[in-house]
Design a protein around this motif. Structure first.
Motif, mmCIF file in Angstrom:
data_model
loop_
_atom_site.group_PDB
_atom_site.id
_atom_site.type_symbol
_atom_site.label_atom_id
_atom_site.label_comp_id
_atom_site.label_asym_id
_atom_site.label_seq_id
_atom_site.Cartn_x
_atom_site.Cartn_y
_atom_site.Cartn_z
ATOM 1 N N VAL A 348 -3.720 2.054 9.725
ATOM 2 C CA VAL A 348 -4.185 2.048 8.588
ATOM 3 C C VAL A 348 -3.675 1.663 6.978
ATOM 4 O O VAL A 348 -2.378 2.131 7.393
ATOM 5 C CB VAL A 348 -4.558 3.618 8.321
ATOM 6 N N PRO A 349 -4.693 1.161 6.573
ATOM 7 C CA PRO A 349 -3.564 0.432 5.073
ATOM 8 C C PRO A 349 -3.440 1.934 4.512
ATOM 9 O O PRO A 349 -4.233 3.369 4.065
ATOM 10 C CB PRO A 349 -5.248 0.383 4.313
ATOM 11 N N CYS A 350 -2.256 1.973 3.063
ATOM 12 C CA CYS A 350 -2.100 2.514 2.534
ATOM 13 C C CYS A 350 -2.994 3.286 0.870
ATOM 14 O O CYS A 350 -3.575 2.007 0.719
ATOM 15 C CB CYS A 350 -0.850 2.130 1.786
ATOM 16 N N PRO A 351 -3.221 4.996 1.178
ATOM 17 C CA PRO A 351 -4.581 4.420 -0.154
ATOM 18 C C PRO A 351 -3.776 4.345 -1.280
ATOM 19 O O PRO A 351 -4.886 4.466 -1.989
ATOM 20 C CB PRO A 351 -4.655 6.708 0.100
ATOM 21 N N THR A 352 -2.973 4.043 -1.700
ATOM 22 C CA THR A 352 -2.831 3.674 -2.522
ATOM 23 C C THR A 352 -2.920 1.848 -2.957
ATOM 24 O O THR A 352 -3.345 1.152 -4.004
ATOM 25 C CB THR A 352 -1.296 4.440 -3.305
ATOM 26 N N CYS A 353 -1.408 1.337 -1.993
ATOM 27 C CA CYS A 353 -1.713 -0.003 -2.154
ATOM 28 C C CYS A 353 -1.996 -0.532 -0.973
ATOM 29 O O CYS A 353 -1.643 -2.364 -0.933
ATOM 30 C CB CYS A 353 0.140 -0.475 -2.147
ATOM 31 N N ARG A 354 -2.370 -0.141 -0.058
ATOM 32 C CA ARG A 354 -3.247 -1.179 1.071
ATOM 33 C C ARG A 354 -2.486 -1.629 2.002
ATOM 34 O O ARG A 354 -2.857 -2.236 3.101
ATOM 35 C CB ARG A 354 -4.141 -1.802 0.546
ATOM 36 N N SER A 355 -1.405 -1.785 2.297
ATOM 37 C CA SER A 355 -0.074 -2.335 3.298
ATOM 38 C C SER A 355 -0.453 -1.185 4.537
ATOM 39 O O SER A 355 -0.143 0.610 4.174
ATOM 40 C CB SER A 355 1.057 -2.211 2.085
ATOM 41 N N LYS A 356 -0.408 -1.550 5.087
ATOM 42 C CA LYS A 356 -0.741 -1.256 6.730
ATOM 43 C C LYS A 356 0.892 -0.539 7.341
ATOM 44 O O LYS A 356 2.050 -0.491 7.014
ATOM 45 C CB LYS A 356 -0.923 -1.888 8.285
ATOM 46 N N PHE A 357 0.130 1.005 7.611
ATOM 47 C CA PHE A 357 1.226 2.056 8.091
ATOM 48 C C PHE A 357 1.273 2.554 9.692
ATOM 49 O O PHE A 357 -0.388 2.621 9.692
ATOM 50 C CB PHE A 357 1.993 2.826 7.206
ATOM 51 N N CYS A 358 1.841 3.026 10.603
ATOM 52 C CA CYS A 358 1.399 3.649 11.728
ATOM 53 C C CYS A 358 2.127 5.170 11.201
ATOM 54 O O CYS A 358 2.531 5.467 10.275
ATOM 55 C CB CYS A 358 1.719 2.751 12.479
ATOM 56 N N ILE A 359 2.203 6.289 12.477
ATOM 57 C CA ILE A 359 2.069 7.201 12.101
ATOM 58 C C ILE A 359 3.901 7.535 11.925
ATOM 59 O O ILE A 359 4.619 7.740 11.370
ATOM 60 C CB ILE A 359 1.554 7.870 12.760
ATOM 61 N N LEU A 360 4.450 6.627 12.676
ATOM 62 C CA LEU A 360 6.594 6.592 12.796
ATOM 63 C C LEU A 360 6.555 6.232 11.499
ATOM 64 O O LEU A 360 7.596 6.622 10.664
ATOM 65 C CB LEU A 360 6.830 5.312 13.780
ATOM 66 N N ASP A 361 5.907 5.867 10.268
ATOM 67 C CA ASP A 361 6.232 5.090 8.493
ATOM 68 C C ASP A 361 6.033 6.715 8.469
ATOM 69 O O ASP A 361 6.786 6.380 7.037
ATOM 70 C CB ASP A 361 5.483 3.517 8.639
ATOM 71 N N VAL A 362 5.863 7.621 8.563
ATOM 72 C CA VAL A 362 5.603 8.791 7.852
ATOM 73 C C VAL A 362 6.414 9.395 7.615
ATOM 74 O O VAL A 362 7.456 9.674 8.276
ATOM 75 C CB VAL A 362 4.102 9.373 7.510
ATOM 76 N N CYS A 363 7.070 9.469 6.293
ATOM 77 C CA CYS A 363 8.345 10.069 6.086
ATOM 78 C C CYS A 363 8.224 10.995 5.337
ATOM 79 O O CYS A 363 7.497 11.546 4.269
ATOM 80 C CB CYS A 363 9.610 9.493 5.856
ATOM 81 N N VAL A 364 8.995 12.559 5.482
ATOM 82 C CA VAL A 364 8.622 14.006 4.428
ATOM 83 C C VAL A 364 9.838 13.564 3.634
ATOM 84 O O VAL A 364 11.369 13.326 4.634
ATOM 85 C CB VAL A 364 9.350 15.092 5.771
#
Length: 366
Positions: A348-364
Motif C-alpha cells: 500500500v502507499p505511505c499515507p504521507t508520501c505515497r511510497s509503496k511499502f509492505c508489512i515487512l517494511d514497518v518498523c517499531v
C-alpha cells in the motif's frame, strides 16, 4: 369511511409514524426536528445540553400537535362532516378534538414551565441533578463539565440517531429522543449482556454484530441504562472507557476481519527490525489519532530479507508520524475487502508520501 377520508387517514398515519420514528429517508431529506428548528436549537457542538433541552421540548410540542393536525386536515379532506363547526360535529369527533387540543395545550404548558423555571423538572435536568456533589455544587456545573468535554475531538460517539452513545473523558451518555442518560465514568461499571448477529447490513456485505451493554452506577440516584453498539465500535469504546467492562458468561464477542488483521499486523511488526531515532529527534504524536505516540517508521527491508527481488516497495523518507494501530488501519483500508487472504502480502502507499511499502517494511521506533 369514504375514499378521500380513508386516503388522508392512511397518509397522515404514515406521516405521523415517520415523524415519531424518523426513517433514514426523512433524515436525508432534512425532515427532522433538528433540521427544521435548527436556527432556534443552536449548535450541539457549542452548547450540547442546552441544544438537547430545546430539542426535546420542541419534539414534544411537534408530536403533541399531530392529533390536532389530523383533525384540521380532516376538515379539508372531508368537508361533508362539517368538522369546522364545533356544534355540528358528532360526539366522537368532538371528543377527539377536545383530546387533541388538551394534549397540545398541556404540552405547551409543560414546555413553558420548563423554560421559565430554568428547566426545572425537565428530564435532562433531573439526570444532571443526580450528579450534584463535589466538585459539582449545582446542576449547571455538571452541564458545564459535559459541554466542555463534548467539544473535544477525542470523544467517542456512535449508535443510531435515536440512541446515540457518547463517551467523554469523565461521562458516559445515551442520547434518546426524549431523554439523556448520564453516568460518571469513575462511578459506573459496564456489562456486556447480550450479542446478536445480523447477516445483512446496508453498509457491508459481511454480517454485523450488535452488542447490548448495561451501564450501572454506584450512585443510587442514577438509574441503570442500556446501550446498543456495533461490535466494530467496541474496541474504540473500550479504549475510551475507563470504567471496567465485564462480559456475561453466555456472551461471545466475535472479532471482525479488521480486528483480526490488526492483531496479526501488530504481531508481525513486532518481529520486524527495530528503528532507532536519530540523536536529538523526539517522538511526535500520531497524526492519525492525535493521542498515541508516533511509534512506527517505514524502512525498506523486504528486499534485504530476500522475499522478492523485484519488489515494488519504495524507500520512504518520512519521519515517524503514525502509531502502529493507525498505520494498521490504513493498511487494512487500502485492501480489497472481498479478498482478505491477500492483505498480508499486499503493498500500500505511505499515507504521507505515497511510497509503496509492505508489512515487512514497518518498523517499531525505539
Amino acid at each position: 369511511m369514504t375514499s378521500p377520508e380513508l386516503s388522508f387517514t392512511l397518509a397522515y398515519v404514515t406521516f405521523a409514524i415517520c415523524i415519531i420514528f424518523t426513517p433514514d429517508e426523512f433524515r436525508s431529506a432534512g425532515l427532522t426536528v433538528q433540521n427544521v428548528f435548527s436556527s432556534w436549537l443552536g449548535s450541539e457542538d457549542v452548547d450540547f445540553l442546552r441544544y438537547h433541552l430545546r430539542r426535546i421540548s420542541v419534539t414534544i410540542l411537534v408530536q403533541s400537535a399531530l392529533p390536532l393536525g389530523y383533525y384540521l386536515g380532516m376538515c379539508v379532506a372531508a368537508p361533508e362532516k362539517h368538522l369546522s363547526s364545533f356544534y355540528q360535529v358528532s360526539h366522537s369527533w368532538r371528543a377527539f378534538l377536545l383530546f387533541a387540543v388538551c394534549l397540545h395545550l398541556a404540552s405547551c404548558a409543560v414546555v413553558i414551565y420548563w423554560s421559565c423555571c430554568q428547566w426545572h423538572g425537565h428530564p435532562i435536568r433531573r439526570a444532571l441533578q443526580a450528579h450534584v456533589r463535589p466538585p459539582h455544587s449545582r446542576w449547571g456545573s455538571v452541564a458545564s463539565s459535559i459541554n466542555t468535554e463534548f467539544r473535544r475531538i477525542d470523544k467517542f460517539a456512535a449508535g443510531a440517531p435515536g440512541a446515540r452513545v457518547i463517551v467523554t473523558d469523565s461521562w458516559v451518555m445515551k442520547v434518546t429522543t426524549y431523554h439523556i442518560h448520564v453516568a460518571l465514568q469513575r462511578d459506573c461499571h459496564v456489562t456486556v449482556t447480550h450479542s446478536r448477529q445480523h447477516q445483512l447490513s446496508p453498509e457491508s456485505t459481511s454480517p454485523i454484530e450488535i452488542l447490548n451493554l448495561r451501564v450501572e452506577s454506584i450512585n443510587p440516584s442514577v438509574r441503570p441504562f442500556d446501550i446498543s453498539l456495533n461490535s466494530t465500535d467496541y474496541a474504540e469504546l473500550r479504549a475510551k472507557l475507563r470504567a471496567p467492562i465485564r462480559t456475561s458468561p453466555n456472551v461471545v464477542i466475535h472479532q471482525t476481519i479488521s480486528e483480526l488483521f490488526l492483531e496479526t499486523f501488530r504481531a508481525q511488526v513486532e518481529l520486524n527490525q527495530r528503528y532507532t531515532l536519530p540523536s536529538g529527534q523526539e517522538v511526535e504524536t500520531c497524526i492519525g489519532c492525535m493521542q498515541a505516540p508516533a511509534n512506527t517508521k517505514l524502512v525498506r527491508l523486504c528486499e534485504a530479507t530476500g522475499v522478492d527481488d523485484d519488489s515494488e516497495c519504495q524507500q520512504c523518507l518520512c519521519r515517524p508520524t503514525w502509531c502502529l494501530m493507525c498505520l494498521g488501519r490504513w493498511f487494512a483500508s487500502r485492501q480489497d475487502q472481498q479478498q482478505p487472504e491477500t492483505w498480508l502480502s499486499s503493498r500500500v502507499p505511505c499515507p504521507t508520501c505515497r511510497s509503496k511499502f509492505c508489512i515487512l517494511d514497518v518498523c517499531v521506533v525505539r
